[in-house]
Enzyme design. Structure first.
Site, PDB file in Angstrom:
ATOM      1  N   LYS A 250     -21.396  14.762  27.485  1.00 33.42           N
ATOM      2  CA  LYS A 250     -20.402  13.763  27.101  1.00 33.42           C
ATOM      3  C   LYS A 250     -19.075  14.074  27.790  1.00 33.42           C
ATOM      4  CE  LYS A 250     -18.664  11.406  22.963  1.00 33.42           C
ATOM      5  NZ  LYS A 250     -18.727  11.327  21.482  1.00 33.42           N
ATOM      6  N   GLU A 336     -23.167   5.990   6.300  1.00 34.86           N
ATOM      7  CA  GLU A 336     -22.335   5.467   5.212  1.00 34.86           C
ATOM      8  C   GLU A 336     -23.102   5.346   3.903  1.00 34.86           C
ATOM      9  OE1 GLU A 336     -20.347   4.742   8.959  1.00 34.86           O
ATOM     10  OE2 GLU A 336     -22.398   4.282   8.291  1.00 34.86           O
ATOM     11  N   ARG A 364     -22.345  -1.248   5.849  1.00 26.68           N
ATOM     12  CA  ARG A 364     -23.649  -0.597   5.974  1.00 26.68           C
ATOM     13  C   ARG A 364     -24.086   0.033   4.657  1.00 26.68           C
ATOM     14  NH1 ARG A 364     -24.727   1.706  11.154  1.00 26.68           N
ATOM     15  NH2 ARG A 364     -24.586   3.812  10.358  1.00 26.68           N
TER      16      ARG A 364
END
Length: 580
Positions: A250, A336, A364
Site C-alpha cells: 500500500k 459496523e 450497514r
C-alpha cells in the site's frame, strides 16, 4: 491542458491498446499512473495509498482479461483510479481542467467498464456470486472476478459471499489484495491467518480458503507486472471457484504513504515536496475535540467506559485514546454490525460503551441498531459523524442517519446546535442508564456556545420569541440557516434539541401563536424530523413548511447547489414563507 503529452498513457484509449504493450512499456505506464495519482491527489485530495498499491494488478488484469465482457467488481472501489485511467478516462488525471470529470468510485453511469456504484466495504464477493449464477443461468461464459482488500475482509458480508462463492459450479475468482492494512491497522484473527499464508508462500496447511473448498493460489509480489500477468492467465476461464491471494504494498512509489499508511489512505490537498496538507487547520475546539475531551475525562476518572470504532479512528481523532488508553479503546475492523452488537454486549454487562460511527457506514448496522440495541433497550451511547448534506459521492452520503435511528423505538437522537450543547448531551448520555442515546455531531460550523442544559430526559425546546412565524432549525441548521431566516422574518427561533422526541407542549403553543411553522434539518426529508412535526400539527390551524434534502442520491454535487435545489437558502425560505 494536458500536463504530460509525452506520456505513454495518452495512447491508451482502452484495454485493447494496453494489450499491445511490452512488459517494459507496462512498467513505464505504472510509473506514469503513480505520478498522475500523486499530482491529482495533491491538488484536490482523494484516496492515495490504495490506488498506489494496486497499479500493477490493474494493468495486468486489463492486459489478460477482456473487459467489459469479463467483469471485475472492485470492493469499495476507492482503488480504481488506475482502472479508470486504462478504460478511457485518463484525461481526468492528465488534464487538471478535467479533474472533476470522473467520480472517485466506480460508476456505471460513467463507463461500461464499471458495473456498480460501490463505496462501502465487503460487498464485492456477494455481488460476484449473483453475477456468476446469472451467467450460468443465461448460458454465458464470461469471467467473473471480485477484488477485495484484506481490510474489507474484516466485514461480515465478505464471509457470507465467500460461503456462497465456494459452491459456485463454474468460473468465479476472488482476488484478496493483501497489503496488511485497512484504513487503520488491521485487527482480528484474519491478520494471523493471512500472515501464516504469506510467511509460508501460500503453503501452510492452516489455510481457511482451501478449508472452504477454494482452489487457492498465491502471488508473493503483487506489484510485479509479469507475476500478475502469469497469475491472471492461469485463472482465466478456469471452470471452478478460485481464490487468488496477492501480496501488495500500500502506498508503493511514495515513501510517506508507506511510512504513514493511515494518514495517507485518504488525503486532503497537500504539497508534494513536503507532504504537508495545504488546507489550513481549524482553530479552537471542534466537534471531535469536544468528544475526545469528554472521553478522556471519564477514562481518567476510572470509569468503566470504552470507545468503540469500526476501523476509522482518524475520522474522530481517536488515535490519542487508542495510544494513551488502549484498555479503553476497541477497534472491531470494518465491521459496523459487530461494533453495534459489541456495544450492546458491553452495555448488558454494565460497562459504558461509546460508539463512534460515521453516518454513511452506520446503515450497514441497521439490524443491530434495531434488534440488538433498541429491542433490548440497552444504554448504548453513539456519536454519529458525517451526518448531513454534502458534496460527496452517492455511495458516501450522510443524509439517512436520522431516518434510521429516529424511527426505531427507545432510541433518543439528540442534535446539538453548539459545541457546549454537544458536550452536555454526551455527559448526560453517559450518565443515564435507561435508553440508547445517539448524538448527531456537528458537520457544519457551529459556535462554541455556553449554558447548555444538563438534562435531556424530557425534551424542552429552547425558544427565542418572535411574531407570526416559528423557525425550528435542528442541529447544524440552527446557526447555518435558522438564525438568518428568523432575523429576516422577525420570527421565533427554536432549537428542537432532538431529531425524534417532540416537545408537544411547545408545539401546541407555537401552533396557536403563529401562522407558519418552518422546520429545517440537515437530512433527508422523508421520515425525518420535519415530517414528525407536520404530522403532529396536522389537525392544528397552522401551515407547516419542511426543509431538508429530497429523497434522491446526489453524486459529487457541490453543497451550495444541493442547498439551492432544495430551496435551502435564507432568501428562498423567506420567499416561501412570505408566499405562504
Amino acid at each position: 491542458m494536458n500536463k504530460h503529452p509525452e506520456y505513454l498513457l495518452n495512447k491508451i484509449s482502452g484495454p485493447k491498446d494496453l494489450k499491445k504493450l511490452s512488459i517494459s512499456q507496462m512498467e513505464q505506464l505504472a510509473k506514469e499512473i503513480r505520478t498522475l495519482i500523486l499530482e491529482k491527489d495533491a491538488a484536490e485530495g482523494g484516496h492515495l495509498g490504495p490506488d498506489l498499491g494496486i497499479v500493477e494488478a490493474t494493468i495486468a488484469y486489463h492486459y489478460v482479461f477482456d473487459a467489459p465482457k469479463d467483469k471485475i467488481i472492485w470492493d469499495v472501489s476507492h482503488q480504481t483510479y488506475p482502472h479508470k485511467m486504462l478504460t478511457g478516462r485518463a484525461e481526468a488525471w492528465l488534464d487538471p481542467d478535467k479533474y472533476e470529470d470522473v467520480t472517485p468510485y466506480t460508476n456505471p453511469d460513467e463507463s461500461p467498464y464499471d458495473y456498480y456504484a460501490v463505496g462501502h466495504t465487503s460487498t464485492s464477493i456477494a455481488l460476484a456470486t449473483g453475477m456468476a449464477k446469472a451467467r450460468d443461468l443465461m448460458g454465458g461464459h464470461e469471467n467473473i472476478m471480485a477484488l477485495i482488500g484484506d481490510g474489507s475482509m474484516t466485514g461480515g458480508l465478505a464471509y457470507e459471499g465467500l460461503n456462497n462463492a465456494a459452491i459456485e459450479k463454474h468460473n468465479l475468482v476472488v482476488v484478496v489484495n493483501d497489503n496488511q492494512m485497512s484504513i487503520d491497522d488491521n485487527v482480528g484473527g484474519l491478520v494471523t491467518a493471512l500472515k501464516k499464508l504469506r510467511d509460508s508462500n501460500g503453503e501452510t496447511k492452516e489455510n481457511p480458503f482451501t478449508a472452504m473448498g477454494f482452489d487457492y493460489r498465491y502471488v508473493a509480489d503483487g506489484n510485479d507486472i509479469k507475476s500478475m500477468i502469469d497469475a491472471f492467465k492461469a485463472v482465466k476461464d478456469v471452470d471452478h471457484p478460485i481464490l487468488l491471494h496477492i501480496n501488495t504494498l500500500k502506498g508503493k512509489g511514495y515513501q510517506p504513504a508507506i511510512d504513514h499508511e493511515e494518514a495517507h489512505h485518504w488525503v486532503m490537498p497537500f504539497d508534494l515536496k513536503t507532504d504537508k496538507t495545504t488546507v489550513p487547520a481549524l482553530e479552537g475546539p471542534t466537534a471531535n475535540s469536544v468528544a475526545m475531551d469528554v472521553m478522556k475525562e471519564h477514562i481518567e476518572n476510572g470509569e468503566k467506559i470504552i470507545a468503540i470504532n469500526a476501523a476509522i479512528p482518524g475520522v474522530f481523532g481517536l488515535d490519542e485514546i487508542k495510544n494513551k488508553y488502549p484498555e479503553n479503546y476497541h477497534d472491531v475492523g470494518i465491521a459496523e454490525q459487530e461494533s453495534v452488537a459489541f456495544a450492546a454486549g458491553m452495555a448488558k454487562e454494565g460497562a459504558v460503551p461509546v460508539l463512534f460511527e460515521n453516518s454513511t457506514f452506520l446503515q450497514r448496522a441497521f439490524d443491530q441498531l434495531s434488534h440488538d440495541v433498541a429491542a433490548n433497550d440497552l444504554p448504548v451511547v453513539m456519536m454519529v459523524a458525517g451526518g448531513g448534506m454534502s458534496g460527496t459521492s452517492k455511495t458516501h452520503l450522510g443524509v439517512f442517519d436520522q431516518v434510521m435511528i429516529s424511527n426505531l423505538p427507545n432510541w433518543i437522537y439528540l442534535a446539538p446546535t453548539t459545541l457546549a450543547e454537544e458536550k452536555a448531551m454526551m455527559e448526560w448520555a453517559i450518565k443515564q442508564r435507561k435508553h440508547p442515546v445517539a448524538i448527531k455531531m456537528p458537520t457544519k460550523h457551529v459556535p462554541v456556545g455556553e449554558n447548555a442544559t444538563s438534562d435531556y430526559a424530557k425534551i424542552k425546546y429552547n425558544i427565542k420569541p418572535g411574531k407570526d412565524v416559528a423557525v425550528l432549525a435542528l442541529g447544524d441548521m440552527y446557526d447555518m440557516l435558522g438564525k438568518g431566516v428568523a432575523e429576516k422574518l422577525g420570527a421565533s427561533l427554536v432549537n428542537p434539541i432532538s431529531a425524534n422526541i417532540l416537545d408537544k407542549d411547545a408545539l401546541d403553543k407555537l401552533a396557536t401563536e403563529n401562522k407558519v411553522i418552518v422546520t429545517i434539518e440537515d437530512n433527508t426529508l422523508d421520515g425525518g424530523f420535519g415530517e414528525k412535526v407536520a404530522s403532529y400539527l396536522g389537525d392544528k390551524n397552522v401551515k407547516v413548511l419542511n426543509y431538508g434534502q429530497k429523497r434522491v442520491y446526489t453524486d459529487q454535487i457541490p453543497l451550495k447547489e444541493i442547498l439551492k435545489d432544495n430551496r435551502m437558502t435564507v432568501d428562498q425560505i423567506v420567499e416561501d414563507v412570505k408566499n405562504a
